[in-house]
Design a protein around this motif. Structure first.
Motif, PDB file in Angstrom:
ATOM      1  N   ARG A 184      43.595  27.871  58.478  1.00 28.36           N
ATOM      2  CA  ARG A 184      43.294  29.177  59.058  1.00 28.36           C
ATOM      3  C   ARG A 184      42.252  29.915  58.221  1.00 28.36           C
ATOM      4  O   ARG A 184      41.358  30.529  58.707  1.00 28.36           O
ATOM      5  CB  ARG A 184      44.576  30.009  59.140  1.00 28.36           C
ATOM      6  N   ARG A 185      42.399  29.791  56.866  1.00 22.89           N
ATOM      7  CA  ARG A 185      41.502  30.505  55.963  1.00 22.89           C
ATOM      8  C   ARG A 185      40.054  30.088  56.123  1.00 22.89           C
ATOM      9  O   ARG A 185      39.164  30.890  56.021  1.00 22.89           O
ATOM     10  CB  ARG A 185      41.879  30.216  54.499  1.00 22.89           C
ATOM     11  N   SER A 186      39.840  28.783  56.392  1.00 27.82           N
ATOM     12  CA  SER A 186      38.479  28.272  56.324  1.00 27.82           C
ATOM     13  C   SER A 186      37.541  28.997  57.296  1.00 27.82           C
ATOM     14  O   SER A 186      36.361  29.088  57.039  1.00 27.82           O
ATOM     15  CB  SER A 186      38.464  26.773  56.586  1.00 27.82           C
TER      16      SER A 186
ATOM     17  N   SER B  54      39.822  33.499  46.488  1.00 26.10           N
ATOM     18  CA  SER B  54      39.784  32.127  45.997  1.00 26.10           C
ATOM     19  C   SER B  54      39.157  32.120  44.598  1.00 26.10           C
ATOM     20  O   SER B  54      38.405  33.029  44.260  1.00 26.10           O
ATOM     21  CB  SER B  54      38.905  31.342  46.976  1.00 26.10           C
ATOM     22  N   VAL B  55      39.494  31.103  43.803  1.00 25.91           N
ATOM     23  CA  VAL B  55      38.892  30.995  42.465  1.00 25.91           C
ATOM     24  C   VAL B  55      37.917  29.825  42.444  1.00 25.91           C
ATOM     25  O   VAL B  55      38.291  28.684  42.722  1.00 25.91           O
ATOM     26  CB  VAL B  55      39.984  30.810  41.381  1.00 25.91           C
ATOM     27  N   THR B  56      36.668  30.125  42.144  1.00 23.56           N
ATOM     28  CA  THR B  56      35.611  29.113  42.132  1.00 23.56           C
ATOM     29  C   THR B  56      35.143  28.882  40.701  1.00 23.56           C
ATOM     30  O   THR B  56      34.836  29.845  39.989  1.00 23.56           O
ATOM     31  CB  THR B  56      34.404  29.596  42.978  1.00 23.56           C
TER      32      THR B  56
ATOM     33  N   TYR C  77      37.685  24.063  51.279  1.00 22.46           N
ATOM     34  CA  TYR C  77      37.011  24.479  52.515  1.00 22.46           C
ATOM     35  C   TYR C  77      35.604  23.916  52.664  1.00 22.46           C
ATOM     36  O   TYR C  77      34.884  24.294  53.569  1.00 22.46           O
ATOM     37  CB  TYR C  77      36.979  26.019  52.606  1.00 22.46           C
ATOM     38  N   LEU C  78      35.204  23.013  51.741  1.00 23.52           N
ATOM     39  CA  LEU C  78      33.849  22.471  51.817  1.00 23.52           C
ATOM     40  C   LEU C  78      33.845  20.947  51.706  1.00 23.52           C
ATOM     41  O   LEU C  78      34.580  20.392  50.881  1.00 23.52           O
ATOM     42  CB  LEU C  78      32.995  23.011  50.657  1.00 23.52           C
ATOM     43  N   PRO C  79      33.004  20.293  52.489  1.00 23.98           N
ATOM     44  CA  PRO C  79      32.848  18.848  52.295  1.00 23.98           C
ATOM     45  C   PRO C  79      31.957  18.597  51.078  1.00 23.98           C
ATOM     46  O   PRO C  79      31.278  19.517  50.624  1.00 23.98           O
ATOM     47  CB  PRO C  79      32.135  18.406  53.577  1.00 23.98           C
TER      48      PRO C  79
END
Ligand SMILES: Nc1ncnc2c1ncn2[C@@H]1O[C@H](COP(=O)(O)OP(=O)(O)OP(=O)(O)O)[C@@H](O)[C@H]1O
Length: 304
Positions: free
Chosen positions: A13-15, A40-42, A284-286
């Motif tokens: 859902r977040r993405s 989110s923590v990046t 959330y990322l490829p």
């Protein structure tokens, strides 16, 4: 989501709903599907001189852009543990940022630096002293933009000299990693803000237990400046961040035309340094990558 804890069903859902903070560079944003994710923590991991601080300074300025321009309409808190803080570089970037956003800074006396709050952090204990005060700081936003980005540059510096390699120190260190990330994730979740942490690297040395060679994320091996390297703070810390981006450097030249142009505008520092950002892991990322250079105006991707 409750108490900052993520459930698997919320991940999907977040993405789509998650807000993103622009990096200030269209191509880099495309690579990151819009930029740095809020709530989110990046982590940005790289060897020294690759551009971690450059990117963080740029993000700190971009956070104040309106949502329509990819920003978060907010201010930034820059926690720095690497001394001295590059105020000169921030002012230089702020100057070009002001010039490239004329519609936002209609008042020529507006200074983008006024929305970047800088705080030094000299130890883990000091960080824990500061963290509870951030809640009050975010809440008290009467006369300024609300806090929307926290940068910690760098986490590794906090652990550089305080701990030995003994089992009890390593255990203590790991529990502190989780405490730091838990608090930062709570803040990210509670105030829907982006958290960016930088981390250093160490040379890769195969350990007898094979853990240092463990593959984490999309990339089989991490190489920078021709050396195989590993992110500092090991496996325990890798589990404390949501996304890990890796910046590497090699001395081949890229974007030749661009470099020559930059040289004439006295941005020749990075003329021959090829830099590349890779997404190591992210919910959330490829896997994706993007080459970039650092100019006077900041980080700027090079079209492949
Ligand atoms: N005005 C400028 N124009 C072009 N390139 C610049 C400019 N200022 C800095 N750089 C480049 O940025 C690099 C420094 O990047 P930065 O300080 O972000 O690295 P870092 O990864 O944070 O390193 P560290 O871990 O040592 O803090 C310099 O090596 C230089 O190549």
């Amino acid at each position: 989501m409750q108490n900052g804890k993520m459930k698997p069903e919320n991940l999907l859902r977040r993405s789509t709903a998650n807000r993103k903070l622009t990096t200030g560079c269209e191509i880099l944003d495309e690579c990151l599907r819009g930029g740095i994710s809020c709530d989110s923590v990046t982590e940005i991991v790289a060897e020294s001189g690759c551009g971690k601080t450059q990117l963080c300074l740029q993000l700190s300025l971009c956070a104040q852009l309106p949502i329509s321009h990819g920003g978060l309409n907010g201010s930034s808190l820059y926690l720095h543990s690497e001394f001295p803080f590059p105020f000169r570089r921030l002012h230089q970037l702020s100057h070009s940022f002001h010039q490239s956003n004329p519609s936002i800074y209609a008042n020529h006396n507006d200074n983008p630096c006024d929305h970047v709050f800088v705080q030094n952090v000299h130890s883990v204990d000091h960080l824990f002293d500061i963290m509870p005060r951030i809640d009050g700081f975010v809440g008290n936003s009467k006369n300024r933009l609300p806090l929307k980005l926290i940068v910690l540059d760098s986490v590794a510096a906090l652990f550089r000299s305080e701990f030995d390699n003994t089992p009890s120190d390593l255990k203590k260190r790991s529990s502190l990693f989780f405490k730091i990330s838990e608090k930062l994730k709570q803040l990210a979740n509670k105030f829907d803000l982006a958290v960016v942490i930088t981390n250093q690297v160490t040379d890769f040395v195969e350990s007898s237990d094979g853990l240092s060679g463990l593959r984490i994320g999309n990339l089989r091996y991490l190489y920078s400046s021709g050396r195989r390297i590993a992110p500092a703070l090991g496996l325990a810390w890798a589990n404390c961040v949501n996304s890990r981006f890796f910046i590497s450097r090699s001395d081949d030249s890229i974007g030749k035309d661009r470099s020559e142009k930059d040289e004439s505008s006295s941005s020749s520092v990075s003329r021959r340094a090829q830099r590349r950002l890779d997404i190591v892991f992210s919910p959330y990322l490829p896997g994706n990558s993007c080459e970039f250079m650092i100019t006077r105006e900041g980080i700027c991707a090079v079209q492949a």
